[in-house]
Design a protein around this motif. Sequence first.
Motif, PDB file in Angstrom:
ATOM      1  N   PHE A 160       0.836  -1.205   0.000  1.00  0.00           N
ATOM      2  CA  PHE A 160       0.000   0.000   0.000  1.00  0.00           C
ATOM      3  C   PHE A 160       0.869   1.252   0.000  1.00  0.00           C
ATOM      4  O   PHE A 160       0.666   2.168  -0.811  1.00  0.00           O
ATOM      5  N   THR A 161       1.839   1.292   0.912  1.00  0.00           N
ATOM      6  CA  THR A 161       2.732   2.455   0.974  1.00  0.00           C
ATOM      7  C   THR A 161       3.518   2.604  -0.319  1.00  0.00           C
ATOM      8  O   THR A 161       3.698   3.719  -0.830  1.00  0.00           O
ATOM      9  N   ALA A 162       3.991   1.479  -0.851  1.00  0.00           N
ATOM     10  CA  ALA A 162       4.722   1.528  -2.117  1.00  0.00           C
ATOM     11  C   ALA A 162       3.844   2.077  -3.230  1.00  0.00           C
ATOM     12  O   ALA A 162       4.302   2.883  -4.057  1.00  0.00           O
ATOM     13  N   ALA A 163       2.576   1.663  -3.267  1.00  0.00           N
ATOM     14  CA  ALA A 163       1.651   2.145  -4.303  1.00  0.00           C
ATOM     15  C   ALA A 163       1.419   3.645  -4.180  1.00  0.00           C
ATOM     16  O   ALA A 163       1.307   4.349  -5.192  1.00  0.00           O
ATOM     17  N   VAL A 164       1.356   4.146  -2.947  1.00  0.00           N
ATOM     18  CA  VAL A 164       1.172   5.591  -2.762  1.00  0.00           C
ATOM     19  C   VAL A 164       2.386   6.348  -3.284  1.00  0.00           C
ATOM     20  O   VAL A 164       2.255   7.372  -3.970  1.00  0.00           O
ATOM     21  N   PHE A 165       3.585   5.852  -2.993  1.00  0.00           N
ATOM     22  CA  PHE A 165       4.792   6.506  -3.519  1.00  0.00           C
ATOM     23  C   PHE A 165       4.820   6.461  -5.051  1.00  0.00           C
ATOM     24  O   PHE A 165       5.211   7.444  -5.702  1.00  0.00           O
ATOM     25  N   ALA A 178      11.598   5.772  -6.924  1.00  0.00           N
ATOM     26  CA  ALA A 178      12.641   5.137  -6.109  1.00  0.00           C
ATOM     27  C   ALA A 178      12.099   4.728  -4.742  1.00  0.00           C
ATOM     28  O   ALA A 178      12.357   3.615  -4.266  1.00  0.00           O
ATOM     29  N   LEU A 179      11.326   5.607  -4.111  1.00  0.00           N
ATOM     30  CA  LEU A 179      10.762   5.295  -2.801  1.00  0.00           C
ATOM     31  C   LEU A 179       9.763   4.140  -2.889  1.00  0.00           C
ATOM     32  O   LEU A 179       9.754   3.254  -2.033  1.00  0.00           O
ATOM     33  N   GLY A 180       8.927   4.150  -3.922  1.00  0.00           N
ATOM     34  CA  GLY A 180       7.953   3.080  -4.084  1.00  0.00           C
ATOM     35  C   GLY A 180       8.608   1.737  -4.323  1.00  0.00           C
ATOM     36  O   GLY A 180       8.225   0.723  -3.726  1.00  0.00           O
ATOM     37  N   THR A 181       9.607   1.713  -5.189  1.00  0.00           N
ATOM     38  CA  THR A 181      10.306   0.467  -5.485  1.00  0.00           C
ATOM     39  C   THR A 181      11.055  -0.046  -4.265  1.00  0.00           C
ATOM     40  O   THR A 181      11.026  -1.246  -3.945  1.00  0.00           O
ATOM     41  N   ALA A 201       3.573   9.265   3.178  1.00  0.00           N
ATOM     42  CA  ALA A 201       3.436   9.093   1.729  1.00  0.00           C
ATOM     43  C   ALA A 201       2.132   9.698   1.228  1.00  0.00           C
ATOM     44  O   ALA A 201       2.096  10.329   0.162  1.00  0.00           O
ATOM     45  N   LEU A 202       1.053   9.532   1.990  1.00  0.00           N
ATOM     46  CA  LEU A 202      -0.235  10.126   1.598  1.00  0.00           C
ATOM     47  C   LEU A 202      -0.170  11.645   1.602  1.00  0.00           C
ATOM     48  O   LEU A 202      -0.750  12.305   0.722  1.00  0.00           O
TER      49      LEU A 202
END
Length: 202
Positions: free
Chosen positions: A48-53, A84-87, A182-183
């Motif tokens: 979820f956090t990765a998807a937001v980034f 980069a943050l999401g990955t 991230a949100l």
Amino acid sequence: MLGPAAVGALLFAAGLLVEVRCAVDRCPAAGWSRLLALDAPWALPRLFTAAVFLAVGLTAALAVAGSAARVRWWWAAVLGLGVALGTAKAASASSVVEQSGGRFTTLVVGVLLSAVGLPLLWRAGRRWAVHGATPVTLALTGCAVAVLGLDQVTAVVRSASSSPVALAVATCLEEGGEAVAALLLLAATSAWRPSRRGGRQS
């Protein structure tokens, strides 16, 4: 932003319940415990956090398309940071780096990169008259504080307490705090991205 925030709250609440149940009783079915684990690679809370980034990166890509000249380069930098943050979040890159280089080294490198890179990004945005340079950079700073700082809080709890429930709560606060940061970054980029050349989203 209310919809994604509600989804995130449900995911992290479910993850905390699973972690606490595993700590005090017995884990639910193995598939569910892996799927909802708070800090496991490719588990739903982390994804979820990765998807937001990654959504931040997509929003910045739209800003690149709606910008011209140096403003485009500024938003391209935000795009790169979002991807980069999401990955890194999806693949648990920070944990891998900590295992190979040590927690202290990882923290120092992260702080140095943030202390140098974020002011440079802000100054470039101000010099190039990028609308939203300040709020977006502040949101990125919040992400850096959450990613680097909350991890240290969890480490302190892990070393100071043998309670698996306390560790589960600390992990939820760490991972949930990163998701909130991230949100907020997504909200800032969405609010300030230009929707046309030289313009700002209305």
